[in-house]
Enzyme design. Structure first.
Site, PDB file in Angstrom:
ATOM      1  N   LYS A  76       0.389  -1.363   0.194  1.00  0.00           N
ATOM      2  CA  LYS A  76       0.074  -0.238   0.310  1.00  0.00           C
ATOM      3  C   LYS A  76       0.696   1.322  -0.209  1.00  0.00           C
ATOM      4  O   LYS A  76       1.843   1.147   0.847  1.00  0.00           O
ATOM      5  CB  LYS A  76      -1.132   0.158   1.224  1.00  0.00           C
ATOM      6  CG  LYS A  76      -2.131   0.744   0.666  1.00  0.00           C
ATOM      7  CD  LYS A  76      -2.550   0.654   2.838  1.00  0.00           C
ATOM      8  CE  LYS A  76      -4.099   1.521   2.704  1.00  0.00           C
ATOM      9  NZ  LYS A  76      -4.575   1.910   3.969  1.00  0.00           N
ATOM     10  N   SER A 151      -9.348   1.336   2.773  1.00  0.00           N
ATOM     11  CA  SER A 151      -8.827   2.251   2.412  1.00  0.00           C
ATOM     12  C   SER A 151      -7.881   1.999   1.232  1.00  0.00           C
ATOM     13  O   SER A 151      -7.354   1.910   0.602  1.00  0.00           O
ATOM     14  CB  SER A 151      -8.041   3.664   3.469  1.00  0.00           C
ATOM     15  OG  SER A 151      -6.967   2.926   3.865  1.00  0.00           O
ATOM     16  N   SER A 175      -9.316  -1.016   6.819  1.00  0.00           N
ATOM     17  CA  SER A 175      -8.922  -0.515   6.388  1.00  0.00           C
ATOM     18  C   SER A 175      -8.284  -1.834   5.554  1.00  0.00           C
ATOM     19  O   SER A 175      -7.940  -1.832   4.328  1.00  0.00           O
ATOM     20  CB  SER A 175      -7.935   0.858   5.123  1.00  0.00           C
ATOM     21  OG  SER A 175      -9.305   1.442   5.651  1.00  0.00           O
TER      22      SER A 175
HETATM   23  N1  GLN Z   1     -13.068   3.590   6.818  1.00  0.00           N
HETATM   24  C1  GLN Z   1     -12.342   4.344   7.952  1.00  0.00           C
HETATM   25  C2  GLN Z   1     -11.851   5.834   7.705  1.00  0.00           C
HETATM   26  O1  GLN Z   1     -12.843   6.569   6.884  1.00  0.00           O
HETATM   27  C3  GLN Z   1     -10.928   3.336   8.445  1.00  0.00           C
HETATM   28  C4  GLN Z   1     -10.271   3.527   6.564  1.00  0.00           C
HETATM   29  C5  GLN Z   1      -8.943   3.070   7.423  1.00  0.00           C
HETATM   30  O2  GLN Z   1      -9.231   1.483   8.489  1.00  0.00           O
HETATM   31  N2  GLN Z   1      -8.277   3.572   7.396  1.00  0.00           N
HETATM   32  O3  GLN Z   1     -11.897   6.741   8.743  1.00  0.00           O
END
Ligand code: GLN
Length: 486
Positions: A76, A151, A175
């Site tokens: 990532k 994400s 995410s």
């Molecule tokens: N969807 C959550 C957020 O927007 C979690 C994102 C993540 O785990 N990085 O913060």
């Protein structure tokens, strides 16, 4: 080759059926042919990959290969990689070449793995659909009209499409698990502190954790063993031995107590997702597990608490992007304040700005106690819910997400997007580990079963997931796109 697991590829490399260079070239070719439709990569590091593959082959020729030597994967774009652009999905870091490796990257390199590139992601890991990336949305290989989740959506899509057998993600509120569920792969969020956060661009430091995304629990076990462990450069990483996770995959599930949190099967859960999860639970019963209803009474407060704590930490972490030290700098600033303002205005996207505004507000004098302190108290209660449940049962199971992958553009309202994370977010607030495994489909879109365990119970979680994968074949299904130009 492209549809094999890491474990199978490791065997093929060891048996001399294929070299790491051949494997790397094949996958680079697939990325070139197929990724135009998915947009799962931000950078492809062909040169470095081929050099690493050659080094791995040379090591093997000398009889010095380890279990991961020569295996390809992707990272990532939140992991700092020495000499490689590390954008975090943001225009702010579009020009940032990291001067060092994250601990996870160091460890993966030392294990002999070959990174093919950096995967697309929501900007600064903020999102649940991968639509917030500066580099454009990622498409779900199962259905190009659907999001891959976020994400870590680029990592999930790349694995599902057979562009790489595994990829690294990070999980602050879901995410790793939610995109794994949406793309029909296996994704593990380890216990907070299990994996060093050194060199991972920080979103919400008390919640962020890195973990593997792959086809199987067995592959996740192999990777977790390589990346876990204490690191003096991250004071929240825990000094605790790293088990041989793969060696612990043989345990029978007879007598396993599975808790089903009542709150994870209520309003808002799509009936087809519920049905797939209930079918999966029947498989566990047939493997000798017993099922118990449990309650996590503060579940309802997890999203509000998270959306105070995570933006607060983000607003503090993101203050370093000021146009002075690194990242985007506006043209011809009139003075220092103009430099700060315009650099940040131009560099950050709208979701990141929204979080910075919320976080700055909740941390400001007069609001801190009302929001931040309260949210921390709620966090404590949420953690206690899990600890109480694990007094009664060994693991918890439920859906990873209330719906299968939704259409691109379907969740325009930020609050409806935030509500997508209802089953994943509390896990980060509590710091416990969780894994999502493929457990069926709604039409062409995959469903993920989420399994949660007590702090540092990764061995058990991986085994519980692995036993399911010995009894089912959901994890072996491939999207039609992955079979193209094979
Ligand atoms: N969807 C959550 C957020 O927007 C979690 C994102 C993540 O785990 N990085 O913060």
């Amino acid at each position: 080759m492209h549809d094999q697991t890491l474990t199978q590829l490791a065997r093929a490399l060891a048996d001399g059926e294929v070299s790491s260079r051949e494997l790397t070239q094949t996958l680079l070719g697939r990325i070139e042919r197929l990724d135009g439709r998915l947009n799962s990569f931000i950078s492809i590091t062909q040169e470095q990959a081929l050099a690493a593959a050659d080094a791995a082959d040379a090591l093997r020729a000398k009889g010095q290969a380890g279990p991961l030597t020569g295996l390809p994967l992707a990272l990532k774009d939140i992991f700092c990689t020495n000499g490689v652009k590390t954008s975090c999905g943001s225009k702010m870091l579009d020009n940032f070449i990291a001067p060092y490796d994250a601990c996870v990257v160091e460890k993966l390199k030392a294990a002999g793995t070959v990174s093919l590139g950096k995967t697309n992601m929501d900007e600064f890991a903020m999102g649940s659909s991968n639509e917030n990336s500066h580099y454009g949305p990622v498409k779900n290989p199962w259905d190009l009209d659907a999001v891959p989740g976020g994400s870590s959506g680029g990592s999930a899509a790349a694995v599902a499409a057979g562009l790489v057998p595994a990829a690294m993600g990070t999980d602050t509120g879901g995410s790793i698990r939610q995109p794994a569920a949406f793309c029909g792969i296996t994704g593990l969020k380890p216990t907070y502190g299990r994996v060093s956060r050194y060199g991972i661009i920080a979103y919400a430091s008390s919640l962020d954790q890195a973990g593997p995304m792959a086809r199987t629990a067995e592959d996740c076990a192999l990777l977790l063993g390589a990346i876990a462990g204490h690191d003096l450069r991250d004071s929240t990483s825990v000094a605790r031995g790293v088990p041989d996770y793969r060696a612990e995959l043989g345990e029978s599930l007879s007598g396993l107590k599975i808790g089903l949190p009542r709150e994870y099967f209520g309003d808002g859960l799509a009936p087809e997702v519920e049905q797939a999860v209930r079918e999966a639970i029947k498989v566990y019963e047939s493997l000798g597990a017993s099922i118990h209803e449990v309650s996590l009474p503060h579940t309802h407060y997890a999203i509000p608490a998270y959306y105070v704590i995570a933006p607060a930490e983000a607003s503090s972490n993101l203050s370093r992007f000021d146009g002075v030290r690194f990242g985007h700098r506006c043209d011809a600033p009139s003075d220092l304040i103009d430099l700060y303002k315009r650099s940040r205005d131009e560099g950050f996207g709208s979701e990141v700005k929204r979080r910075i505004l919320i976080g700055t507000h909740t941390l400001s004098e007069g609001f801190f106690d009302a929001y931040y302190t309260q949210a921390q108290k709620v966090r404590r209660l949420i953690r206690q819910d899990f600890l109480d449940a694990f007094e009664e049962v060994d693991v918890l199971m439920g859906p990873a997400s209330p719906t299968p992958a939704f259409d691109l553009g379907a969740n325009k309202d930020p609050v409806s997007m935030y509500l997508q994370d209802i089953y994943t977010i509390a896990v980060n607030l509590a710091g416990i580990p969780g894994i999502s495994v493929p457990a069926g489909f709604v039409g062409s879109r995959p469903v993920g079963l989420q399994i949660l365990g007590p702090h540092f119970a990764e061995s058990q979680l991986l085994n519980v997931a692995h036993q399911f994968q010995q009894a089912t074949d959901w994890h072996q299904r491939r999207p039609a796109l992955a079979e193209e130009s094979a």
